[in-house]
Design a protein around this motif. Sequence first.
Motif, PDB file in Angstrom:
ATOM      1  N   UNK A 215       0.833  -1.195   0.000  1.00 41.90           N
ATOM      2  CA  UNK A 215       0.000   0.000   0.000  1.00 41.90           C
ATOM      3  C   UNK A 215       0.878   1.259   0.000  1.00 41.90           C
ATOM      4  N   UNK A 216       1.931   1.240   0.797  1.00 42.00           N
ATOM      5  CA  UNK A 216       2.870   2.363   0.811  1.00 42.00           C
ATOM      6  C   UNK A 216       3.523   2.529  -0.564  1.00 42.00           C
ATOM      7  N   UNK A 217       3.821   1.408  -1.200  1.00 39.93           N
ATOM      8  CA  UNK A 217       4.440   1.443  -2.530  1.00 39.93           C
ATOM      9  C   UNK A 217       3.497   2.100  -3.529  1.00 39.93           C
ATOM     10  N   UNK A 218       2.207   1.742  -3.475  1.00 42.62           N
ATOM     11  CA  UNK A 218       1.227   2.360  -4.371  1.00 42.62           C
ATOM     12  C   UNK A 218       1.125   3.866  -4.125  1.00 42.62           C
ATOM     13  N   UNK A 219       1.291   4.255  -2.864  1.00 41.70           N
ATOM     14  CA  UNK A 219       1.170   5.673  -2.506  1.00 41.70           C
ATOM     15  C   UNK A 219       2.314   6.523  -3.045  1.00 41.70           C
ATOM     16  N   UNK A 220       3.393   5.870  -3.511  1.00 39.92           N
ATOM     17  CA  UNK A 220       4.509   6.623  -4.087  1.00 39.92           C
ATOM     18  C   UNK A 220       4.333   6.855  -5.586  1.00 39.92           C
ATOM     19  N   UNK A 227      -6.133   2.732  -1.557  1.00 41.46           N
ATOM     20  CA  UNK A 227      -5.851   1.524  -0.789  1.00 41.46           C
ATOM     21  C   UNK A 227      -7.061   1.196   0.067  1.00 41.46           C
ATOM     22  N   UNK A 228      -7.557  -0.029  -0.023  1.00 43.34           N
ATOM     23  CA  UNK A 228      -8.659  -0.407   0.862  1.00 43.34           C
ATOM     24  C   UNK A 228      -8.202  -1.528   1.790  1.00 43.34           C
ATOM     25  N   UNK A 229      -8.585  -1.392   3.056  1.00 43.93           N
ATOM     26  CA  UNK A 229      -8.209  -2.346   4.092  1.00 43.93           C
ATOM     27  C   UNK A 229      -9.468  -3.026   4.618  1.00 43.93           C
ATOM     28  N   UNK A 230      -9.565  -4.327   4.410  1.00 42.09           N
ATOM     29  CA  UNK A 230     -10.683  -5.099   4.939  1.00 42.09           C
ATOM     30  C   UNK A 230     -10.399  -5.419   6.394  1.00 42.09           C
ATOM     31  N   UNK A 231     -11.262  -4.975   7.306  1.00 41.16           N
ATOM     32  CA  UNK A 231     -11.054  -5.288   8.720  1.00 41.16           C
ATOM     33  C   UNK A 231     -12.028  -6.369   9.165  1.00 41.16           C
ATOM     34  N   UNK A 232     -11.476  -7.334   9.877  1.00 41.09           N
ATOM     35  CA  UNK A 232     -12.256  -8.493  10.331  1.00 41.09           C
ATOM     36  C   UNK A 232     -12.911  -8.147  11.663  1.00 41.09           C
ATOM     37  N   UNK A 249      -1.689  -6.065  17.458  1.00 37.51           N
ATOM     38  CA  UNK A 249      -0.322  -5.758  17.035  1.00 37.51           C
ATOM     39  C   UNK A 249      -0.256  -5.165  15.631  1.00 37.51           C
ATOM     40  N   UNK A 250      -1.044  -5.697  14.710  1.00 37.21           N
ATOM     41  CA  UNK A 250      -0.908  -5.293  13.314  1.00 37.21           C
ATOM     42  C   UNK A 250      -1.940  -4.231  12.940  1.00 37.21           C
ATOM     43  N   UNK A 251      -1.625  -2.979  13.220  1.00 33.13           N
ATOM     44  CA  UNK A 251      -2.598  -1.915  12.941  1.00 33.13           C
ATOM     45  C   UNK A 251      -1.982  -0.724  12.198  1.00 33.13           C
ATOM     46  N   UNK A 252      -0.806  -0.881  11.605  1.00 32.49           N
ATOM     47  CA  UNK A 252      -0.197   0.231  10.872  1.00 32.49           C
ATOM     48  C   UNK A 252      -1.091   0.704   9.730  1.00 32.49           C
ATOM     49  N   UNK A 253      -1.617  -0.252   8.958  1.00 32.03           N
ATOM     50  CA  UNK A 253      -2.494   0.108   7.835  1.00 32.03           C
ATOM     51  C   UNK A 253      -3.785   0.743   8.341  1.00 32.03           C
ATOM     52  N   UNK A 254      -4.318   0.226   9.436  1.00 31.73           N
ATOM     53  CA  UNK A 254      -5.555   0.774  10.000  1.00 31.73           C
ATOM     54  C   UNK A 254      -5.341   2.210  10.476  1.00 31.73           C
ATOM     55  N   UNK A 255      -4.194   2.486  11.065  1.00 33.34           N
ATOM     56  CA  UNK A 255      -3.886   3.849  11.497  1.00 33.34           C
ATOM     57  C   UNK A 255      -3.838   4.807  10.311  1.00 33.34           C
ATOM     58  N   UNK A 257      -5.544   4.489   7.602  1.00 32.37           N
ATOM     59  CA  UNK A 257      -6.929   4.677   7.150  1.00 32.37           C
ATOM     60  C   UNK A 257      -7.617   5.797   7.913  1.00 32.37           C
ATOM     61  N   UNK A 258      -7.202   6.016   9.149  1.00 27.20           N
ATOM     62  CA  UNK A 258      -7.810   7.062   9.964  1.00 27.20           C
ATOM     63  C   UNK A 258      -7.195   8.440   9.702  1.00 27.20           C
ATOM     64  N   UNK A 259      -6.076   8.461   8.959  1.00 24.89           N
ATOM     65  CA  UNK A 259      -5.377   9.720   8.718  1.00 24.89           C
ATOM     66  C   UNK A 259      -5.409  10.170   7.264  1.00 24.89           C
ATOM     67  N   UNK A 260      -5.504   9.241   6.340  1.00 20.84           N
ATOM     68  CA  UNK A 260      -5.313   9.534   4.927  1.00 20.84           C
ATOM     69  C   UNK A 260      -6.581   9.180   4.156  1.00 20.84           C
ATOM     70  N   UNK A 261      -7.119  10.111   3.393  1.00 19.82           N
ATOM     71  CA  UNK A 261      -8.365   9.900   2.673  1.00 19.82           C
ATOM     72  C   UNK A 261      -8.233   8.864   1.566  1.00 19.82           C
ATOM     73  N   UNK A 262      -7.009   8.592   1.134  1.00 23.56           N
ATOM     74  CA  UNK A 262      -6.801   7.591   0.080  1.00 23.56           C
ATOM     75  C   UNK A 262      -6.594   6.182   0.628  1.00 23.56           C
TER      76      UNK A 262
END
Length: 276
Positions: A215-220, A227-232, A249-255, A257-262
């Motif tokens: 996702x970070x790679x796409x953002x460059x 980027x869409x993140x499916x949360x269980x 533990x694994x919430x970097x992508x979720x964080x 999602x709360x900061x970036x509109x993309x």
Amino acid sequence: MMDKQKTQILNFVAEVTDKSHPKFVPIPDRIAAFDNDGTLWTERPLPPQIYFILENAKTKNLTVDYKHLSKKKIVELAIKTQTGMDENSYRSSVLKWYNTAKHPQKNKLFKDLKFKPMTELIQFLKDNNFTVFIVSGGSRDFMRTFVVEQYGIPEYRTVGSSFDITWNDSLNVIERNPKIELINDHIGKPVGIYNYIGKKPIFIAGNSDGDYYMMKYAATSSNPFLNILITHTDSIREYEYNNKIGIDKETLALERCQKDKNWLEVSMKKDWNRIY
């Protein structure tokens, strides 16, 4: 999907496919990458491929410590059970498992536990001239066996973890060797995309921090991206995990999602009327 998430996806696709829009992206650059385990089908209690590995280990009478199944031990079992054979033998063993193996808790075949909203999303992107790839931490050759039937995606658009392979000239076959070529997970995913796709995706779908780095790679990219993140989040219809910042533990992508509109969170419980 709920209106907000669905609208954002629809608007993104409308913008990048409209020649008159400043965010227009030409067809050759409309690359979408989907993770597999947990994004396209259920990955709990264990990803389906691990059950395949464990079944093979049992067939070969290998001792397995089920209480301490680390990633390292899974890789060791995979090397012992899924290398030293040719491509056709491996493919046949996967197909047999794929067509018969049942999930241990849901009493359904693993292949019937694909997420309906995601298969619909793949088709929607294809209808809008996106080229869709699977980019997963799972085995490339394992997934290639069933991706056409399961998702309508060609085998050659499957990027995954892989063993070293060589050509046996006397037998005229590809052979699988007990050496890891690529672990296509976490920081390995941008590498896999670079090596096997050659372009940065503009649309990524994942479900964990294993997908965060692609996702970070796409953002460059110089192109627009989503980027869409499916949360269980649905313990009743599926499973609940990795969706609580500060607890899991694994919430970097979720964080993000709360900061970036993309970066868009899609909650199974809140946003999906139907899962399977």
